[in-house]
Design a protein around this motif. Structure first.
Motif, PDB file in Angstrom:
ATOM      1  N   PHE A  64       0.829  -1.211   0.000  1.00  0.00           N
ATOM      2  CA  PHE A  64       0.000   0.000   0.000  1.00  0.00           C
ATOM      3  C   PHE A  64       0.859   1.255   0.000  1.00  0.00           C
ATOM      4  CE2 PHE A  64      -4.264  -1.489   0.284  1.00  0.00           C
ATOM      5  CZ  PHE A  64      -5.056  -0.360   0.170  1.00  0.00           C
ATOM      6  N   ASN A  65       1.826   1.317   0.890  1.00  0.00           N
ATOM      7  CA  ASN A  65       2.647   2.528   1.024  1.00  0.00           C
ATOM      8  C   ASN A  65       3.590   2.741  -0.163  1.00  0.00           C
ATOM      9  OD1 ASN A  65       1.564   3.344   3.495  1.00  0.00           O
ATOM     10  ND2 ASN A  65       2.928   2.002   4.661  1.00  0.00           N
ATOM     11  N   LEU A  66       3.897   1.646  -0.861  1.00  0.00           N
ATOM     12  CA  LEU A  66       4.737   1.795  -2.050  1.00  0.00           C
ATOM     13  C   LEU A  66       3.945   2.275  -3.266  1.00  0.00           C
ATOM     14  CD1 LEU A  66       7.039  -1.365  -1.854  1.00  0.00           C
ATOM     15  CD2 LEU A  66       7.766   1.020  -1.674  1.00  0.00           C
ATOM     16  N   GLN A  67       2.632   2.028  -3.284  1.00  0.00           N
ATOM     17  CA  GLN A  67       1.836   2.314  -4.473  1.00  0.00           C
ATOM     18  C   GLN A  67       0.928   3.534  -4.332  1.00  0.00           C
ATOM     19  OE1 GLN A  67       2.014   0.924  -7.479  1.00  0.00           O
ATOM     20  NE2 GLN A  67       3.716  -0.337  -6.748  1.00  0.00           N
ATOM     21  N   VAL A  68       0.447   3.811  -3.134  1.00  0.00           N
ATOM     22  CA  VAL A  68      -0.541   4.883  -3.005  1.00  0.00           C
ATOM     23  C   VAL A  68       0.103   6.253  -3.222  1.00  0.00           C
ATOM     24  CG1 VAL A  68      -2.097   3.634  -1.476  1.00  0.00           C
ATOM     25  CG2 VAL A  68      -0.204   4.953  -0.509  1.00  0.00           C
ATOM     26  N   PHE A  69      -0.726   7.158  -3.701  1.00  0.00           N
ATOM     27  CA  PHE A  69      -0.305   8.551  -3.882  1.00  0.00           C
ATOM     28  C   PHE A  69      -1.236   9.417  -3.033  1.00  0.00           C
ATOM     29  CE2 PHE A  69      -0.877  12.476  -6.632  1.00  0.00           C
ATOM     30  CZ  PHE A  69       0.202  13.128  -6.075  1.00  0.00           C
ATOM     31  N   TRP A  70      -0.790   9.656  -1.817  1.00  0.00           N
ATOM     32  CA  TRP A  70      -1.554  10.517  -0.914  1.00  0.00           C
ATOM     33  C   TRP A  70      -0.610  11.137   0.109  1.00  0.00           C
ATOM     34  CZ3 TRP A  70      -5.084   6.256   1.740  1.00  0.00           C
ATOM     35  CH2 TRP A  70      -4.269   5.350   2.426  1.00  0.00           C
ATOM     36  N   GLU A  71      -1.152  12.000   0.947  1.00  0.00           N
ATOM     37  CA  GLU A  71      -0.342  12.670   1.944  1.00  0.00           C
ATOM     38  C   GLU A  71       0.129  11.651   2.987  1.00  0.00           C
ATOM     39  OE1 GLU A  71      -3.286  13.459   0.972  1.00  0.00           O
ATOM     40  OE2 GLU A  71      -3.141  15.404  -0.013  1.00  0.00           O
ATOM     41  N   PRO A  72       1.342  11.790   3.546  1.00  0.00           N
ATOM     42  CA  PRO A  72       1.911  10.816   4.499  1.00  0.00           C
ATOM     43  C   PRO A  72       1.037  10.574   5.717  1.00  0.00           C
ATOM     44  CG  PRO A  72       3.590  12.365   3.764  1.00  0.00           C
ATOM     45  CD  PRO A  72       2.308  12.873   3.239  1.00  0.00           C
ATOM     46  N   ILE A  73       0.251  11.548   6.143  1.00  0.00           N
ATOM     47  CA  ILE A  73      -0.577  11.399   7.334  1.00  0.00           C
ATOM     48  C   ILE A  73      -1.588  10.267   7.164  1.00  0.00           C
ATOM     49  CG2 ILE A  73      -2.247  13.108   6.531  1.00  0.00           C
ATOM     50  CD1 ILE A  73      -1.105  12.459  10.167  1.00  0.00           C
TER      51      ILE A  73
END
Length: 448
Positions: free
Chosen positions: A117-126
């Motif tokens: 998830f963290n490698l693919q998603v494009f959103w704010e770190p929060i």
């Protein structure tokens, strides 16, 4: 080339990029998540079928939500949060009900999902931090509800690695978010720059087409000009030939002519010869289009040529009641110039100053020798033409209009031609017009 990006188009491109990344995450879940049941079949054979059904249900729910969010263009972050929550709840439950010896496998599986998830998603770190906290809360909640062993066993059998991977993976979205935002901005700049370049290229192409059309028109006009010069030149040569022939017939009766008549016949003969010479030059199109004009240089007494021009314009001056004052040297001064064009220079200057001078005026014509230079001067002490007007007349076509009527209107071609021919033959032409009147001066080198 300066390119600006407005906020609306930037947000539009960012949203497009975010949905593209969300598509990758959702479709990967849809195709890959049911396959995790193979691990259940191996390590939890008693419950693998129940959780296979759960995984299928989760995939169907995510697929339905994905289509709904896309059709309504809702915030992609909410879709990702719901999807991750469903996966996280399923994984956290499995981590608390499987055998302790299988905890490492399921914590690893849970860690892979969070890392993916963290490698693919494009959103704010929060958002990643929130999901990690939710995962921890779900693990604690399900551990208290279903686990029959103590917390140390839970942590030592893969729990510690899960927490480390989950925390470290929260750092990835921060860098990824900045990189993608920069890439989106760069992409917009490149696209807008390309559009500007395409627009400029279209403008250049259109202008080139206009230039080509203008060039074709000019080429046709040039052909028409050359054709006109040839036709007019041949017709004028015929007329000049008739004048020369008639003048020669008069010469044959020389014994019946008076001295004045003989002098006039001589002027006609000289003028006709000069006109024929200049017509031949005019009809030589190649010479006209050449960078430099070719002159027929010869050594002659330039004072005699000035005297011829002076005498030829006396009648013209008398018609306006203008008195020409003769200060022409009687001593011979030899120069090496084109006789016809040199005479034309003096003719143009003197005829123009007579033309623009008011009536009842004196015009002084002077020649002298100064430092091995022949000097030809014309001084008109009448009303000044004006320095600005003279500048225009000596450099381009200009029509003079004066409300007082003292100055006649005419194209200043003669003065421009005189200046050009003087410079082409290595001479110097100066002029001025002020409160003292009008003054022309021409200089040529003298042959020792």
């Amino acid at each position: 080339m300066f390119v600006q990006i407005n906020k609306e188009e930037f947000l539009k491109e960012v949203t497009k990029k975010a949905w593209y990344q969300a598509n990758i995450v959702i479709w990967t879940i849809i195709f890959m998540y049911p396959l995790f049941s193979i691990i259940d079949f191996i390590y939890a054979p008693d419950i693998w079928l129940q959780f296979f059904i759960v995984r299928i249900i989760i995939v169907l729910v995510i697929y339905i939500l994905f289509n709904f969010f896309q059709s309504k263009r809702y915030n992609y972050r909410i879709l990702l949060h719901i999807s991750f929550f469903l996966l996280s709840a399923n994984c956290a439950l499995l981590c608390t009900i499987v055998r302790t010896q299988d905890l490492n496998v399921y914590f690893l599986l849970y860690s892979v999902i969070i890392l993916f998830f963290n490698l693919q998603v494009f959103w704010e770190p929060i958002n990643s931090v929130i999901q990690t906290l939710i995962a921890v809360v779900l693990l604690i909640l399900f551990f208290n509800l279903f686990a029959d062993y103590n917390i140390d066993i839970f942590i030592n059998n893969g729990g510690q690695y899960f927490f480390i991977i989950a925390v470290i993976s929260c750092l990835i979205p921060n860098s990824r978010y900045k990189v993608i935002m920069r890439d989106v901005r760069s992409q917009i700049l490149i696209e807008k720059s390309n559009e500007q370049l395409k627009s400029q290229n279209r403008d250049i192409t259109e202008k080139n087409n206009i230039i080509d059309m203008q060039y074709e028109k000019l080429r046709k006009l040039d052909e028409q000009k050359n054709s006109f010069i040839n036709i007019a030149g041949h017709d004028l040569k015929n007329l000049v030939g008739s004048i020369i022939m008639s003048n020669n017939m008069v010469k044959d009766e020389e014994e019946r002519l008076s001295d004045d008549q003989k002098e006039f016949v001589g002027y006609i003969s000289d003028s006709a010869d000069k006109m024929q010479y200049m017509l031949n030059k005019l009809m030589d199109v190649r010479e006209i289009e050449a960078a430099e004009m070719k002159f027929n240089l010869e050594i002659f007494d330039i004072n005699i040529e000035v005297q011829h021009v002076y005498r030829g314009l006396i009648e013209t001056a008398q018609m306006k009641n203008i008195h020409l004052i003769d200060n022409i040297l009687k001593l011979p001064l030899n120069v090496k110039l084109d006789r016809v064009f040199a005479g034309q220079i003096f003719q143009n200057l003197l005829s123009n100053i007579i033309k623009f001078s008011q009536t009842n005026n004196n015009i002084k014509v002077t020649t002298s020798l100064q430092r091995q230079r022949f000097i030809f001067e014309i001084m008109d002490e009448g009303i000044a033409i004006g320095q600005e007007e003279l500048d225009m007349m000596f450099n381009k076509l200009k029509t003079l209009n004066d409300a007082s009527g003292n100055i006649e209107s005419r194209l200043g071609l003669g003065l421009s031609i005189a200046k050009l021919m003087t410079q082409e033959m290595g001479g110097l032409l100066e002029y001025r017009s002020d409160e003292n009147g009008n003054y022309f001066r021409v200089e040529f080198n003298v042959i020792n």
